[in-house]
Write a protein that holds these residues in place. Structure first.
Motif, PDB file in Angstrom:
ATOM      1  N   ILE A 176       0.861  -1.184   0.000  1.00 15.11           N
ATOM      2  CA  ILE A 176       0.000   0.000   0.000  1.00 15.11           C
ATOM      3  C   ILE A 176       0.889   1.223   0.000  1.00 15.11           C
ATOM      4  CG2 ILE A 176      -2.122   0.865   1.004  1.00 15.11           C
ATOM      5  CD1 ILE A 176      -1.504  -1.311   3.199  1.00 15.11           C
ATOM      6  N   SER A 177       0.417   2.277  -0.604  1.00  8.68           N
ATOM      7  CA  SER A 177       1.233   3.469  -0.666  1.00  8.68           C
ATOM      8  C   SER A 177       0.742   4.474   0.363  1.00  8.68           C
ATOM      9  CB  SER A 177       1.154   4.055  -2.059  1.00  8.68           C
ATOM     10  OG  SER A 177       1.696   5.337  -2.047  1.00  8.68           O
ATOM     11  N   LEU A 178       1.698   5.220   0.923  1.00  4.33           N
ATOM     12  CA  LEU A 178       1.343   6.230   1.918  1.00  4.33           C
ATOM     13  C   LEU A 178       0.562   7.372   1.285  1.00  4.33           C
ATOM     14  CD1 LEU A 178       4.176   7.179   4.404  1.00  4.33           C
ATOM     15  CD2 LEU A 178       1.849   6.558   4.901  1.00  4.33           C
ATOM     16  N   ARG A 179       0.946   7.688   0.017  1.00  2.00           N
ATOM     17  CA  ARG A 179       0.322   8.851  -0.616  1.00  2.00           C
ATOM     18  C   ARG A 179      -1.046   8.511  -1.175  1.00  2.00           C
ATOM     19  NH1 ARG A 179       5.010   8.857  -4.180  1.00  2.00           N
ATOM     20  NH2 ARG A 179       5.318   7.007  -2.975  1.00  2.00           N
TER      21      ARG A 179
ATOM     22  N   ILE B  57     -10.146   0.331   6.692  1.00  2.00           N
ATOM     23  CA  ILE B  57     -10.022   0.945   8.024  1.00  2.00           C
ATOM     24  C   ILE B  57      -8.683   1.644   8.158  1.00  2.00           C
ATOM     25  CG2 ILE B  57      -9.891   0.462  10.499  1.00  2.00           C
ATOM     26  CD1 ILE B  57     -11.742  -1.886  10.062  1.00  2.00           C
ATOM     27  N   SER B  58      -7.635   0.933   7.720  1.00  2.00           N
ATOM     28  CA  SER B  58      -6.282   1.464   7.871  1.00  2.00           C
ATOM     29  C   SER B  58      -6.111   2.746   7.076  1.00  2.00           C
ATOM     30  CB  SER B  58      -5.300   0.386   7.424  1.00  2.00           C
ATOM     31  OG  SER B  58      -4.016   0.863   7.448  1.00  2.00           O
ATOM     32  N   VAL B  59      -6.625   2.750   5.843  1.00  2.00           N
ATOM     33  CA  VAL B  59      -6.504   3.948   5.008  1.00  2.00           C
ATOM     34  C   VAL B  59      -7.255   5.111   5.649  1.00  2.00           C
ATOM     35  CG1 VAL B  59      -7.245   4.954   2.815  1.00  2.00           C
ATOM     36  CG2 VAL B  59      -6.074   2.766   2.834  1.00  2.00           C
ATOM     37  N   ALA B  60      -8.459   4.830   6.156  1.00  2.00           N
ATOM     38  CA  ALA B  60      -9.261   5.888   6.758  1.00  2.00           C
ATOM     39  C   ALA B  60      -8.561   6.462   7.990  1.00  2.00           C
ATOM     40  CB  ALA B  60     -10.631   5.343   7.134  1.00  2.00           C
ATOM     41  N   LEU B  61      -8.008   5.562   8.833  1.00  2.00           N
ATOM     42  CA  LEU B  61      -7.317   6.008  10.044  1.00  2.00           C
ATOM     43  C   LEU B  61      -6.110   6.860   9.696  1.00  2.00           C
ATOM     44  CD1 LEU B  61      -7.144   3.068  12.594  1.00  2.00           C
ATOM     45  CD2 LEU B  61      -8.104   5.328  12.921  1.00  2.00           C
ATOM     46  N   ARG B  62      -5.353   6.380   8.705  1.00  2.00           N
ATOM     47  CA  ARG B  62      -4.135   7.091   8.361  1.00  2.00           C
ATOM     48  C   ARG B  62      -4.435   8.464   7.777  1.00  2.00           C
ATOM     49  NH1 ARG B  62      -1.954   3.735   4.716  1.00  2.00           N
ATOM     50  NH2 ARG B  62      -2.382   2.031   6.119  1.00  2.00           N
ATOM     51  N   ARG B  63      -5.515   8.532   6.998  1.00  4.67           N
ATOM     52  CA  ARG B  63      -5.880   9.818   6.414  1.00  4.67           C
ATOM     53  C   ARG B  63      -6.185  10.811   7.532  1.00  4.67           C
ATOM     54  NH1 ARG B  63      -9.777   8.560   1.988  1.00  4.67           N
ATOM     55  NH2 ARG B  63      -7.925   7.640   1.084  1.00  4.67           N
ATOM     56  N   ARG B  64      -6.815  10.316   8.599  1.00  2.00           N
ATOM     57  CA  ARG B  64      -7.157  11.199   9.698  1.00  2.00           C
ATOM     58  C   ARG B  64      -5.905  11.630  10.473  1.00  2.00           C
ATOM     59  NH1 ARG B  64     -12.725  10.030  12.507  1.00  2.00           N
ATOM     60  NH2 ARG B  64     -13.252  10.313  10.333  1.00  2.00           N
ATOM     61  N   LEU B  65      -4.910  10.727  10.520  1.00  2.00           N
ATOM     62  CA  LEU B  65      -3.725  10.999  11.341  1.00  2.00           C
ATOM     63  C   LEU B  65      -2.699  11.860  10.628  1.00  2.00           C
ATOM     64  CD1 LEU B  65      -2.935   7.617  13.044  1.00  2.00           C
ATOM     65  CD2 LEU B  65      -3.048   9.827  14.155  1.00  2.00           C
ATOM     66  N   VAL B  66      -2.434  11.511   9.361  1.00  3.47           N
ATOM     67  CA  VAL B  66      -1.284  12.133   8.684  1.00  3.47           C
ATOM     68  C   VAL B  66      -1.707  13.425   8.001  1.00  3.47           C
ATOM     69  CG1 VAL B  66       0.541  11.797   7.009  1.00  3.47           C
ATOM     70  CG2 VAL B  66      -0.265   9.888   8.355  1.00  3.47           C
TER      71      VAL B  66
END
Lengths: 296, 267
Positions: free
Chosen positions: A293-296, B258-267
């Motif tokens: 998965i990509s961070l961006r 879930i992980s993408v949603a959480l990370r979007r909120r954090l980063v």
């Protein structure tokens, strides 16, 4: 010092009040982690004596691996098996690269229409969702044991991860050259070849190499279920509890993995040099590849 | 010498490829051909696979068996438990180790080099090798798996996070030291707050990585859903395996959302 201008003499020693919200979050998150950890431990069937004796057991095994039985292992062809893992990883990477490159153009939002982009993306996601060991297991059942099954499994999985990463590389290009090709009357395929491809090539090739590094580890693991390579040797020696031999197998594997990582990182640095990948993209790249998965 | 200007139809000369590039390409092609021969690459495999009667065993999925709680759901929960506890252990240990493995915050050169060397070796051993080693050491089961993944995720987390610490702003640390702070308190007040958001983000990554990895731990006897897959493979119950795969598929998909949603909120 005259105090005529100063209207608030005490503020220098008075601390600002700590905000409440971060503290609440801190406690809430700590509580969640604690609960999750406790719940997890209950499922693992650990008794106190098992927990306390485990480090000793592991240490014993580590001790018995010394000195590694290099001579015996070289007689058993461990070098050839490690090389076989490398070949499997390379062929898997090549399969992944060759298939994912055209597909990644079709999955990029800036150069591909929505009706083909969405199915492509879902295809990549679907492939990435299945661990390569399980892919290998199914292929092995159908084709029989052997390195080709392993290479195929790695290739299939690499299509998913490389496709996703490469399509994101395509999405981040400069649109100017595409417009230039279109203005000159070029068709879609020409703009891909002359405007997009040269821009993404360095990034994409460095992804391929990165994937190769990951695939070397993956193919070593695939051997454990009979798909060729060094994994089978480790499993059989561990099953017979020949620990000095295990030590030798591990040593050779680590040397191979570390030297391939180093070599590949060198080449990648050369390729990216002068490209757009600046400092700090290293971690994103590593993460992206570890998880797909990509961070961006 | 003057270049003819404005001559219609003359293309600029194409730059010749560099020697290193040509050699690299040749080496890559040769290595590919050699590897293909070494792994017995055959296109006929695809025909064999397509016509193999075994595929019929995959369908129809035996949903009655798959949806039975003790068959799939319980091992899947065990999988999550392995993933979570190993992420918690790995990431907690990674915090001090990362500070020891960064040039900026290592207490001295010796600690830095030793930590770095050990962690590089740990990371070079694939996760399932750790699992198999620990299964041999402490016995079959989820305990070995949790331990193996803790070790492996510690190494991965330390690699990611120590690079983050490397690139942290050194000035707060210098300020703390200039004010007379000892090493550890200075790091705790000068560096930790600036890198903590990255720590949380990477921890989430490691959690996701661990849950994905724990799906296959059972193939080597280290607990979780992989154990069920391995058993059903031995019994040639591919219809059940396909059912398990569908569930794994759904789990990974939801996890990623879930992980993408959480990370979007954090980063």
């Amino acid at each position: 010092m005259t105090d005529t201008t100063s209207t608030e003499p005490d503020t220098s020693t008075q601390r600002p009040a700590r905000p409440v919200a971060p503290r609440v979050w801190k406690w809430a998150i700590s509580a969640v982690i604690l609960v999750a950890a406790t719940w997890s431990i209950t499922g693992l069937d650990v008794s106190i004596d098992r927990l306390t004796s485990a480090p000793g057991d592991a240490w014993n095994i580590l001790k018995r691996m010394w000195p590694p039985a290099f001579a015996e292992e070289i007689d058993r062809g461990v070098i050839g098996k490690v090389l076989e893992s490398v070949y499997i990883a390379w062929i898997g990477t090549v399969i992944g690269a060759v298939i994912s490159l055209p597909l990644s153009f079709l999955a990029a939002s800036n150069v591909s229409p929505v009706w083909i982009r969405l199915p492509m993306r879902q295809l990549f996601n679907a492939i990435r969702a299945v661990p390569e060991l399980i892919v290998a297991m199914i292929i092995l059942a159908v084709t029989g044991l052997g390195p080709w099954a392993g290479a195929l499994a790695i290739g299939i999985h690499s299509v998913g991860t490389l496709g996703k990463l490469s399509s994101e590389a395509v999405e981040s290009i400069d649109a100017g050259p595409i417009e230039a090709v279109e203005a000159a009357g070029g068709r879609w395929i020409s703009s891909m070849r002359w405007a997009v491809f040269p821009q993404v090539l360095p990034t994409v090739v460095s992804y391929w190499l990165f994937r190769f590094e990951i695939n070397v580890r993956a193919s070593a693991v695939l051997g454990m279920i009979g798909a060729g390579g060094v994994g089978s040797e480790l499993v059989s020696q561990l099953n017979f509890r020949n620990f000095p031999e295990v030590g030798a197998v591990l040593f050779v594997t680590v040397v191979a993995v570390v030297s391939i990582d180093t070599l590949s990182a060198m080449v990648r640095r050369r390729i990216i040099q002068g490209g757009t990948g600046g400092e700090g993209s290293r971690n994103d790249e590593a993460l992206a590849d570890l998880t797909g998965i990509s961070l961006r | 010498m003057t270049q003819p200007v404005g001559e219609v139809g003359q293309r600029p000369t194409k730059p010749r490829p560099k020697l290193t590039v040509v050699l690299g390409l040749v080496a890559a092609v040769v290595f590919t051909l050699y590897s293909a021969q070494q792994v017995d690459m055959r296109v006929s495999t695809f025909v064999d696979m397509w016509t193999n009667p075994l595929w019929e065993k995959f369908w129809p999925i035996e949903w009655d068996w798959v949806l039975d709680r003790s068959h799939v759901i319980d091992p899947l929960i065990e999988t999550f438990q392995i993933g979570i506890i190993s992420a918690v252990i790995g990431c907690s240990l990674a915090l001090p180790v990362s500070f020891a493995m960064s040039r900026l915050t290592a207490p001295n050169r010796g600690v830095y080099y030793v930590t770095k060397a050990v962690m590089n070796v740990v990371r070079a051993v694939p996760d399932l090798f750790w699992a198999k080693l620990l299964v041999t050491a402490v016995g079959v089961g989820a305990f070995a798996g949790a331990w193996a993944l803790s070790i492996f995720s510690l190494a991965v987390m330390v690699k990611l996070f120590s690079e983050e610490v490397d690139s942290a702003d050194p000035r707060p640390l210098e300020a703390a030291k200039a004010a007379g702070g000892r090493h550890l308190p200075s790091v705790a007040t000068g560096v930790l707050p600036t890198v903590f958001p990255a720590y949380v983000a990477y921890s989430l990554y490691v959690l996701e990585l661990n849950i994905r990895a724990s799906l296959v731990l059972g193939l080597v006897g280290a607990g979780g859903i992989g154990r069920v897959i391995e058993a059903q493979r031995g019994a040639f119950q591919f219809d059940r395996i396909l059912g398990i795969l569908v569930i794994i598929f759904a789990v990974v998909f939801i996890l990623e959302q879930i992980s993408v949603a959480l990370r979007r909120r954090l980063v």
